[in-house]
Write an enzyme that holds these catalytic residues in place. Structure first.
Site, PDB file in Angstrom:
ATOM      1  N   GLY A   1       0.782  -1.231   0.000  1.00 29.26           N
ATOM      2  CA  GLY A   1       0.000   0.000   0.000  1.00 29.26           C
ATOM      3  C   GLY A   1       0.812   1.278   0.000  1.00 29.26           C
TER       4      GLY A   1
ATOM      5  N   ASN B   1       1.479   3.004  -2.616  1.00 22.96           N
ATOM      6  CA  ASN B   1       0.751   3.921  -3.511  1.00 22.96           C
ATOM      7  C   ASN B   1      -0.494   4.482  -2.835  1.00 22.96           C
ATOM      8  OD1 ASN B   1       1.954   4.145  -6.364  1.00 22.96           O
ATOM      9  ND2 ASN B   1       2.189   1.973  -5.843  1.00 22.96           N
TER      10      ASN B   1
ATOM     11  N   MET C   1      -4.484  -7.218  -6.740  1.00 23.03           N
ATOM     12  CA  MET C   1      -4.002  -8.383  -7.478  1.00 23.03           C
ATOM     13  C   MET C   1      -5.119  -9.287  -7.983  1.00 23.03           C
ATOM     14  SD  MET C   1      -0.910  -7.636  -7.506  1.00 23.03           S
ATOM     15  CE  MET C   1      -0.106  -9.085  -8.153  1.00 23.03           C
TER      16      MET C   1
ATOM     17  N   LEU D   1      -8.308  -9.636 -11.025  1.00 19.54           N
ATOM     18  CA  LEU D   1      -8.944  -9.078 -12.214  1.00 19.54           C
ATOM     19  C   LEU D   1     -10.391  -8.746 -11.876  1.00 19.54           C
ATOM     20  CD1 LEU D   1      -7.653 -11.449 -15.032  1.00 19.54           C
ATOM     21  CD2 LEU D   1      -6.929  -9.097 -14.544  1.00 19.54           C
TER      22      LEU D   1
ATOM     23  N   ASN E   1      -5.578   2.223 -13.005  1.00 20.66           N
ATOM     24  CA  ASN E   1      -4.586   1.312 -12.427  1.00 20.66           C
ATOM     25  C   ASN E   1      -3.193   1.897 -12.623  1.00 20.66           C
ATOM     26  OD1 ASN E   1      -3.540  -1.236 -11.407  1.00 20.66           O
ATOM     27  ND2 ASN E   1      -2.971  -1.732 -13.504  1.00 20.66           N
TER      28      ASN E   1
ATOM     29  N   HIS F   1       0.760   0.680 -13.180  1.00 25.67           N
ATOM     30  CA  HIS F   1       1.485  -0.520 -13.592  1.00 25.67           C
ATOM     31  C   HIS F   1       2.972  -0.186 -13.715  1.00 25.67           C
ATOM     32  CE1 HIS F   1       1.965  -4.465 -15.404  1.00 25.67           C
ATOM     33  NE2 HIS F   1       2.741  -3.899 -16.326  1.00 25.67           N
TER      34      HIS F   1
HETATM   35  C1  GRF Z   1       3.084  -1.224  -7.639  1.00 27.62           C
HETATM   36  O1  GRF Z   1       4.354  -1.498  -8.154  1.00 27.62           O
HETATM   37  C2  GRF Z   1       2.098  -1.067  -8.758  1.00 27.62           C
HETATM   38  O2  GRF Z   1       2.664  -0.573  -9.928  1.00 27.62           O
HETATM   39  C3  GRF Z   1       1.622  -2.480  -8.972  1.00 27.62           C
HETATM   40  O3  GRF Z   1       1.587  -3.045  -7.680  1.00 27.62           O
HETATM   41  C4  GRF Z   1       2.540  -2.403  -6.865  1.00 27.62           C
HETATM   42  C5  GRF Z   1       1.842  -1.980  -5.601  1.00 27.62           C
HETATM   43  O4  GRF Z   1       2.765  -1.493  -4.648  1.00 27.62           O
HETATM   44  N1  GRF Z   1       0.355  -2.503  -9.658  1.00 27.62           N
HETATM   45  P1  GRF Z   1       2.234  -0.872  -3.278  1.00 27.62           P
HETATM   46  O5  GRF Z   1       1.396  -1.933  -2.585  1.00 27.62           O
HETATM   47  O6  GRF Z   1       1.452   0.353  -3.610  1.00 27.62           O
HETATM   48  O7  GRF Z   1       3.467  -0.571  -2.497  1.00 27.62           O
END
Ligand code: GRF
Length: 210
Positions: free
Chosen positions: A11, A13, A88, A90, A105, A107
């Site tokens: 988390g 992000n 994680m 779909l 999203n 990526h």
């Molecule tokens: C990130 O690298 C994002 O690009 C991918 O999953 C990861 C999530 O990281 N989709 P976090 O849980 O936000 O640290």
């Protein structure tokens, strides 16, 4: 704008969104949901006083049933934008139809290169020297929706996936809040002449805008 974040893991992000977007400029994270009850992302949400929801696939008859419950939960909070931040799972077409062009999203690759799982390892195995991050709308495919923002970074001789991940996380933590801020400001539209093309108007007030 009311937004919700879906996350399965650490988390970081989500934390960037809590720090840079939540409670600013009329934007509020009204819920954080996960498929994993033990996801550290949920602790970050609780620490910020944001309601959490847990929707493990095993608790439902199938994926569409899980997604229907999740969509009900989000609609119940009048969510206008759903942000996948390390989610994680779909999402089913029926879920996406309830939030048209309202699911994004982040990526860790320059799409359309290296979609799907283990994107950083895929890029390393391929031997690329330019890595990057993409924020995109979510469609029925795997990381195939229209691209909102991308940023590249040259890493000529990376030693490990971890080294690349650290560099990309720094970019993600700027790019994702920036994309959310631009959407909230009404600065992101889809080109009527080409639905693959996302038009982004520069907006000085958006988090991370340069
Ligand atoms: C990130 O690298 C994002 O690009 C991918 O999953 C990861 C999530 O990281 N989709 P976090 O849980 O936000 O640290």
């Amino acid at each position: 704008m009311k937004l919700a974040v879906l996350a399965s893991g650490t988390g970081t992000n989500l934390q960037a969104l809590l720090d840079q977007v939540h409670g600013r400029g009329g934007n509020e994270i009204v819920g954080v949901a996960s498929d994993k009850a033990a996801a550290p992302a949920l602790d970050r949400a609780r620490a910020a006083g944001v309601p959490v929801g847990v929707f493990p696939t095993a608790d439902f008859s199938d994926r569409p049933a899980r997604d229907a419950a999740l969509a009900d939960w989000l609609e119940g909070q009048d969510v206008e934008l759903v942000v996948l931040a390390g989610y994680m799972q779909l999402l089913s077409s029926a879920f996406l139809a309830r939030f048209p062009s309202r699911v994004i999203n982040v990526h860790p690759a320059l799409l359309p290169a290296f979609p799907g799982l283990q994107a950083i390892q895929q890029a390393l195995d391929y031997g690329v020297k330019v890595f990057g991050v993409t924020v995109h709308f979510v469609d029925d495919g795997v990381d195939s929706g229209p691209i909102i923002l991308q940023r590249a970074v040259e890493i000529p001789g990376p030693e490990s996936a971890q080294e690349v991940e650290e560099r990309l996380h720094q970019i993600e933590h700027e790019l994702l809040p920036q994309a959310v801020g631009l959407i909230a400001a009404g600065a992101v539209t889809i080109d009527p002449a080409n639905p693959r093309r996302v038009l982004v108007e520069e907006h000085q007030g958006a988090p991370g805008a340069s």
